[in-house]
Design a protein around this motif. Sequence first.
Motif, short mmCIF file in Angstrom:
data_model
loop_
_atom_site.label_atom_id
_atom_site.label_comp_id
_atom_site.label_asym_id
_atom_site.label_seq_id
_atom_site.Cartn_x
_atom_site.Cartn_y
_atom_site.Cartn_z
N VAL A 93 0.84 -1.20 0.00
CA VAL A 93 0.00 0.00 0.00
C VAL A 93 0.87 1.25 0.00
CG1 VAL A 93 -1.70 1.34 1.28
CG2 VAL A 93 -1.99 -1.13 1.06
N ASN A 94 1.93 1.26 0.82
CA ASN A 94 2.85 2.39 0.81
C ASN A 94 3.54 2.54 -0.55
OD1 ASN A 94 2.25 2.73 3.50
ND2 ASN A 94 4.17 1.91 4.27
N PHE A 95 3.94 1.40 -1.13
CA PHE A 95 4.57 1.41 -2.45
C PHE A 95 3.67 2.07 -3.49
CE2 PHE A 95 5.11 -1.08 -6.49
CZ PHE A 95 6.36 -0.58 -6.85
N VAL A 96 2.38 1.73 -3.45
CA VAL A 96 1.43 2.28 -4.43
C VAL A 96 1.09 3.73 -4.13
CG1 VAL A 96 -0.94 2.07 -5.28
CG2 VAL A 96 0.46 0.01 -4.96
N GLU A 97 0.81 4.04 -2.87
CA GLU A 97 0.27 5.35 -2.52
C GLU A 97 1.34 6.39 -2.17
OE1 GLU A 97 -2.76 6.14 -2.94
OE2 GLU A 97 -3.69 4.18 -3.18
N GLN A 98 2.43 5.95 -1.55
CA GLN A 98 3.43 6.90 -1.07
C GLN A 98 4.72 6.88 -1.88
OE1 GLN A 98 3.96 5.62 3.03
NE2 GLN A 98 2.50 7.15 3.75
N LYS A 99 4.97 5.76 -2.56
CA LYS A 99 6.23 5.55 -3.29
C LYS A 99 7.42 5.54 -2.34
CE LYS A 99 3.86 5.86 -7.16
NZ LYS A 99 2.50 6.03 -6.63
N ARG A 100 7.19 5.15 -1.10
CA ARG A 100 8.24 5.02 -0.08
C ARG A 100 7.71 4.19 1.08
NH1 ARG A 100 9.76 10.84 1.34
NH2 ARG A 100 9.26 11.09 -0.86
N ASN A 101 8.56 3.95 2.07
CA ASN A 101 8.17 3.16 3.25
C ASN A 101 7.74 1.74 2.88
OD1 ASN A 101 8.67 5.31 5.06
ND2 ASN A 101 6.64 6.17 4.61
N PHE A 102 8.55 1.11 2.02
CA PHE A 102 8.38 -0.30 1.68
C PHE A 102 9.77 -0.92 1.58
CE2 PHE A 102 8.78 1.98 -2.32
CZ PHE A 102 9.69 1.21 -3.02
N ALA A 103 9.83 -2.25 1.55
CA ALA A 103 11.13 -2.91 1.53
C ALA A 103 11.02 -4.31 0.97
CB ALA A 103 11.72 -2.96 2.94
N ILE A 104 12.13 -4.80 0.44
CA ILE A 104 12.27 -6.23 0.15
C ILE A 104 12.75 -6.90 1.44
CG2 ILE A 104 13.34 -7.98 -1.31
CD1 ILE A 104 14.10 -5.79 -3.27
N SER A 105 12.13 -8.03 1.78
CA SER A 105 12.51 -8.75 2.99
C SER A 105 12.88 -10.19 2.62
CB SER A 105 11.34 -8.76 3.98
OG SER A 105 11.63 -9.55 5.10
N LEU A 106 14.06 -10.63 3.07
CA LEU A 106 14.53 -11.97 2.75
C LEU A 106 15.24 -12.57 3.96
CD1 LEU A 106 15.12 -14.25 0.69
CD2 LEU A 106 17.20 -13.00 0.06
N GLY A 107 14.73 -13.69 4.44
CA GLY A 107 15.38 -14.44 5.50
C GLY A 107 15.73 -15.83 5.00
N ILE A 108 16.89 -16.32 5.35
CA ILE A 108 17.33 -17.64 4.91
C ILE A 108 17.53 -18.53 6.14
CG2 ILE A 108 19.10 -18.93 3.67
CD1 ILE A 108 19.60 -16.38 2.01
N TYR A 109 16.77 -19.64 6.14
CA TYR A 109 16.76 -20.56 7.28
C TYR A 109 17.36 -21.89 6.86
CZ TYR A 109 13.79 -17.36 9.89
OH TYR A 109 13.30 -16.27 10.57
#
Length: 257
Positions: A93-109
Amino acid sequence: MPLEKIDQLAREWLEEAGNRIFMSLEQSNIEVDTKADRNDLVTNVDKATERYFADKIAEHFPDHRLLGEEGYGEEITSLEGVVWVLDPIDGTVNFVEQKRNFAISLGIYKEGIGELAYIYDIIAGEFYFAKRGEGAFVNDEPIPALAPDKKLENALVIINTAAMRKFPQTLEVIRNARGLRLYGAATLEYMAVATGRADAYISANLSPWDIGAGKIIAEEVGAIVTRANGNPMVVTEKGDSFVASPGVHAEILRDYF
């Protein structure tokens, strides 16, 4: 496969994925759809980013599995072997509406243990990383360990409206804290706690990809990560989430839950 090689490739793929996401914003090339409800958004960029990682993982690590939000991975109920837990864009939603306050998240287990974690806030230019037992970093600078004895009265807390509805006692937590902050992306809210920009984050309903990387990074700097009632967090299960610095976590759990 040594973790060093996995780390090297993960960083390369995150950089490339970040560049592609940034270009999609520059070119206004975003197509928006909904999933569970009108506020549960997904874009062509979310899907393309997850597909990019799925293809890369399958090419280089065919025996590894992917647990992702957009369906390009597998149905996973355990963390046996090596599992990549991916949210291609957390905070859509931030990506669409604000164009900021978003992130890629990756965890490796590996065999259920969080070994590597990455959260890439593309617009802010903040790249968070942790390796089990070696601390956490942002842009290669160490993140200091959290103070163990901070009090709620001096704390900033992050509690979203869904958590307030599910746990009405959190309204009293907010009243007794120094202030309330909201970011709208679980990964960045976890990082706010990890870096000391906030002291607690309570959410009502997070999925594995929302916490897969954040849990590893937060715990490396001393944060306590549990369910709201203090029970252990199981990464593969959807549910409420409570991450905080040690003193604040203990105080909220003792006095409000």
